[in-house]
Motif scaffolding. Structure first.
Motif, PDB file in Angstrom:
ATOM      1  N   GLY A  79       0.539  -1.399   0.031  1.00 46.24           N
ATOM      2  CA  GLY A  79       0.087  -0.044  -0.026  1.00 46.24           C
ATOM      3  C   GLY A  79       0.899   1.422   0.058  1.00 46.24           C
ATOM      4  N   ARG A  80       2.338   1.333  -0.105  1.00 42.42           N
ATOM      5  CA  ARG A  80       3.002   2.409  -0.109  1.00 42.42           C
ATOM      6  C   ARG A  80       3.038   2.994  -1.475  1.00 42.42           C
ATOM      7  NH1 ARG A  80       7.999   0.547   3.633  1.00 42.42           N
ATOM      8  NH2 ARG A  80       6.912   0.132   5.371  1.00 42.42           N
ATOM      9  N   ASP A  81       3.750   4.050  -1.492  1.00 46.30           N
ATOM     10  CA  ASP A  81       3.885   4.724  -3.095  1.00 46.30           C
ATOM     11  C   ASP A  81       4.567   3.934  -4.087  1.00 46.30           C
ATOM     12  OD1 ASP A  81       2.264   6.987  -1.872  1.00 46.30           O
ATOM     13  OD2 ASP A  81       4.426   7.878  -1.503  1.00 46.30           O
ATOM     14  N   ASN A  82       4.122   4.015  -5.269  1.00 47.34           N
ATOM     15  CA  ASN A  82       4.746   3.435  -6.041  1.00 47.34           C
ATOM     16  C   ASN A  82       6.215   4.140  -6.563  1.00 47.34           C
ATOM     17  OD1 ASN A  82       3.252   1.340  -7.024  1.00 47.34           O
ATOM     18  ND2 ASN A  82       2.130   2.748  -8.114  1.00 47.34           N
ATOM     19  N   ILE A  83       7.262   3.369  -6.944  1.00 47.56           N
ATOM     20  CA  ILE A  83       8.639   4.006  -7.205  1.00 47.56           C
ATOM     21  C   ILE A  83       8.498   3.845  -8.606  1.00 47.56           C
ATOM     22  CG2 ILE A  83       9.611   3.662  -4.765  1.00 47.56           C
ATOM     23  CD1 ILE A  83      11.147   1.376  -5.985  1.00 47.56           C
ATOM     24  N   PHE A  84       9.535   4.590  -9.258  1.00 49.15           N
ATOM     25  CA  PHE A  84       9.845   4.607 -10.641  1.00 49.15           C
ATOM     26  C   PHE A  84      11.301   5.037 -11.007  1.00 49.15           C
ATOM     27  CE2 PHE A  84       8.780   9.142  -9.490  1.00 49.15           C
ATOM     28  CZ  PHE A  84       9.539   9.810 -10.341  1.00 49.15           C
ATOM     29  N   ALA A  85      11.735   4.513 -12.105  1.00 51.12           N
ATOM     30  CA  ALA A  85      12.904   4.710 -12.499  1.00 51.12           C
ATOM     31  C   ALA A  85      13.027   5.178 -13.894  1.00 51.12           C
ATOM     32  CB  ALA A  85      14.026   3.511 -12.328  1.00 51.12           C
ATOM     33  N   LEU A  86      14.120   5.960 -14.519  1.00 50.86           N
ATOM     34  CA  LEU A  86      14.400   6.258 -15.750  1.00 50.86           C
ATOM     35  C   LEU A  86      15.288   4.999 -16.658  1.00 50.86           C
ATOM     36  CD1 LEU A  86      15.274  10.007 -15.438  1.00 50.86           C
ATOM     37  CD2 LEU A  86      13.052   8.967 -15.781  1.00 50.86           C
ATOM     38  N   GLU A  87      14.574   4.713 -17.821  1.00 53.69           N
ATOM     39  CA  GLU A  87      15.412   3.879 -18.682  1.00 53.69           C
ATOM     40  C   GLU A  87      15.900   4.816 -19.854  1.00 53.69           C
ATOM     41  OE1 GLU A  87      15.660   0.470 -18.477  1.00 53.69           O
ATOM     42  OE2 GLU A  87      14.449   0.288 -16.886  1.00 53.69           O
ATOM     43  N   ALA A  88      17.082   4.256 -20.345  1.00 47.71           N
ATOM     44  CA  ALA A  88      17.487   5.215 -21.507  1.00 47.71           C
ATOM     45  C   ALA A  88      18.108   4.181 -22.385  1.00 47.71           C
ATOM     46  CB  ALA A  88      18.671   6.168 -20.900  1.00 47.71           C
TER      47      ALA A  88
ATOM     48  N   ARG B 282       4.507  11.069 -15.361  1.00 48.42           N
ATOM     49  CA  ARG B 282       5.117  11.847 -14.508  1.00 48.42           C
ATOM     50  C   ARG B 282       5.409  13.163 -15.256  1.00 48.42           C
ATOM     51  NH1 ARG B 282       4.237   7.953 -11.929  1.00 48.42           N
ATOM     52  NH2 ARG B 282       5.526   6.065 -11.613  1.00 48.42           N
ATOM     53  N   GLY B 283       6.034  14.119 -14.109  1.00 46.05           N
ATOM     54  CA  GLY B 283       6.346  15.425 -14.678  1.00 46.05           C
ATOM     55  C   GLY B 283       7.815  15.213 -15.292  1.00 46.05           C
ATOM     56  N   THR B 284       8.216  16.411 -15.497  1.00 42.88           N
ATOM     57  CA  THR B 284       9.689  16.533 -15.738  1.00 42.88           C
ATOM     58  C   THR B 284      10.640  16.915 -14.740  1.00 42.88           C
ATOM     59  OG1 THR B 284       8.845  17.092 -17.946  1.00 42.88           O
ATOM     60  CG2 THR B 284      11.037  17.708 -17.394  1.00 42.88           C
ATOM     61  N   PRO B 285      11.732  16.107 -14.670  1.00 43.66           N
ATOM     62  CA  PRO B 285      12.493  16.332 -13.391  1.00 43.66           C
ATOM     63  C   PRO B 285      13.316  17.844 -13.544  1.00 43.66           C
ATOM     64  CG  PRO B 285      13.625  14.975 -14.915  1.00 43.66           C
ATOM     65  CD  PRO B 285      12.229  14.992 -15.533  1.00 43.66           C
ATOM     66  N   ASP B 286      13.749  18.449 -12.567  1.00 40.54           N
ATOM     67  CA  ASP B 286      14.398  19.606 -12.755  1.00 40.54           C
ATOM     68  C   ASP B 286      15.919  19.463 -13.432  1.00 40.54           C
ATOM     69  OD1 ASP B 286      12.474  21.147 -11.163  1.00 40.54           O
ATOM     70  OD2 ASP B 286      13.927  20.464  -9.156  1.00 40.54           O
ATOM     71  N   SER B 287      16.485  18.229 -13.501  1.00 36.92           N
ATOM     72  CA  SER B 287      17.789  17.825 -14.090  1.00 36.92           C
ATOM     73  C   SER B 287      17.601  16.436 -14.469  1.00 36.92           C
ATOM     74  CB  SER B 287      19.042  18.348 -13.043  1.00 36.92           C
ATOM     75  OG  SER B 287      18.969  17.784 -11.937  1.00 36.92           O
ATOM     76  N   MET B 288      18.230  15.935 -15.311  1.00 30.24           N
ATOM     77  CA  MET B 288      18.266  14.615 -15.935  1.00 30.24           C
ATOM     78  C   MET B 288      19.801  14.508 -16.105  1.00 30.24           C
ATOM     79  SD  MET B 288      16.800  12.654 -18.964  1.00 30.24           S
ATOM     80  CE  MET B 288      15.166  12.798 -18.688  1.00 30.24           C
TER      81      MET B 288
ATOM     82  N   GLY C  83      19.528  13.270 -10.357  1.00 30.84           N
ATOM     83  CA  GLY C  83      20.511  12.917 -10.038  1.00 30.84           C
ATOM     84  C   GLY C  83      20.410  11.605  -9.191  1.00 30.84           C
ATOM     85  N   HIS C  84      19.104  11.137  -9.130  1.00 35.94           N
ATOM     86  CA  HIS C  84      18.685   9.798  -8.201  1.00 35.94           C
ATOM     87  C   HIS C  84      18.384   8.565  -8.989  1.00 35.94           C
ATOM     88  CE1 HIS C  84      18.879  12.285  -4.581  1.00 35.94           C
ATOM     89  NE2 HIS C  84      18.268  13.051  -5.235  1.00 35.94           N
ATOM     90  N   ASN C  85      18.652   7.560  -8.530  1.00 41.59           N
ATOM     91  CA  ASN C  85      18.383   6.201  -9.355  1.00 41.59           C
ATOM     92  C   ASN C  85      16.969   6.185  -9.430  1.00 41.59           C
ATOM     93  OD1 ASN C  85      21.057   5.661  -9.498  1.00 41.59           O
ATOM     94  ND2 ASN C  85      21.111   3.961  -7.729  1.00 41.59           N
TER      95      ASN C  85
ATOM     96  N   ARG D 100      26.199   1.024 -22.197  1.00 40.83           N
ATOM     97  CA  ARG D 100      24.891   1.742 -22.370  1.00 40.83           C
ATOM     98  C   ARG D 100      24.409   3.053 -21.455  1.00 40.83           C
ATOM     99  NH1 ARG D 100      21.259   0.353 -17.937  1.00 40.83           N
ATOM    100  NH2 ARG D 100      22.069  -1.062 -16.642  1.00 40.83           N
ATOM    101  N   VAL D 101      23.375   3.716 -22.002  1.00 47.80           N
ATOM    102  CA  VAL D 101      23.312   4.920 -21.248  1.00 47.80           C
ATOM    103  C   VAL D 101      22.614   4.730 -20.114  1.00 47.80           C
ATOM    104  CG1 VAL D 101      22.354   7.274 -21.487  1.00 47.80           C
ATOM    105  CG2 VAL D 101      23.450   6.268 -23.496  1.00 47.80           C
ATOM    106  N   ALA D 102      22.707   5.353 -19.035  1.00 50.92           N
ATOM    107  CA  ALA D 102      21.833   5.425 -17.685  1.00 50.92           C
ATOM    108  C   ALA D 102      21.449   6.709 -17.567  1.00 50.92           C
ATOM    109  CB  ALA D 102      22.699   4.832 -16.373  1.00 50.92           C
ATOM    110  N   ALA D 103      20.155   6.894 -17.000  1.00 48.23           N
ATOM    111  CA  ALA D 103      19.562   8.244 -16.864  1.00 48.23           C
ATOM    112  C   ALA D 103      19.117   8.364 -15.304  1.00 48.23           C
ATOM    113  CB  ALA D 103      18.399   8.513 -17.638  1.00 48.23           C
ATOM    114  N   TYR D 104      19.173   9.530 -14.597  1.00 46.42           N
ATOM    115  CA  TYR D 104      18.727   9.754 -13.462  1.00 46.42           C
ATOM    116  C   TYR D 104      18.147  10.761 -13.203  1.00 46.42           C
ATOM    117  CZ  TYR D 104      22.753   6.651 -12.923  1.00 46.42           C
ATOM    118  OH  TYR D 104      23.608   5.347 -12.978  1.00 46.42           O
TER     119      TYR D 104
END
Length: 99
Positions: free
Chosen positions: A32-41, A69-75, A93-95, A86-90
């Protein structure tokens, strides 16, 4: 959105067409907690069903599909992998982030 990229990832993206595709992936956190998300690149398109926003930064083109989702302040973009690079996106700055 500010794009922050290491010199290594900028060179990799330029060698592979100059574009990187970034999108969100949701993972259920459970109990029942919040969902978490990550970025794929990827330097290859994930498919035509996505709608991308276009950002230019560090001499590369970032195509970002925020989904719900919205847009992060920084990617932040960096390289991962020793054998298969491969490219990783944060997100800011967070995973990962949470709803």
């Amino acid at each position: 959105m500010k794009v922050v990229a290491t010199p290594e990832v900028v060179e990799f993206i330029r060698r592979n067409g100059g574009q990187v595709f970034v999108w969100t992936t949701t993972m259920a956190y459970g109990y029942g907690r919040d969902n978490i998300f990550a970025l794929e690149a990827s330097v290859e398109s994930p498919g035509a069903e996505r709608e991308f926003l276009r950002f230019i930064g560090e001499g590369i083109e970032v195509l970002y599909d925020p989904g719900e989702r919205g847009t992060p302040d920084s990617m932040h973009l960096a390289m991962q992998g020793r054998v298969r690079k491969r490219v990783a996106a944060y997100w800011n700055g967070h995973n990962f982030g949470s709803d």
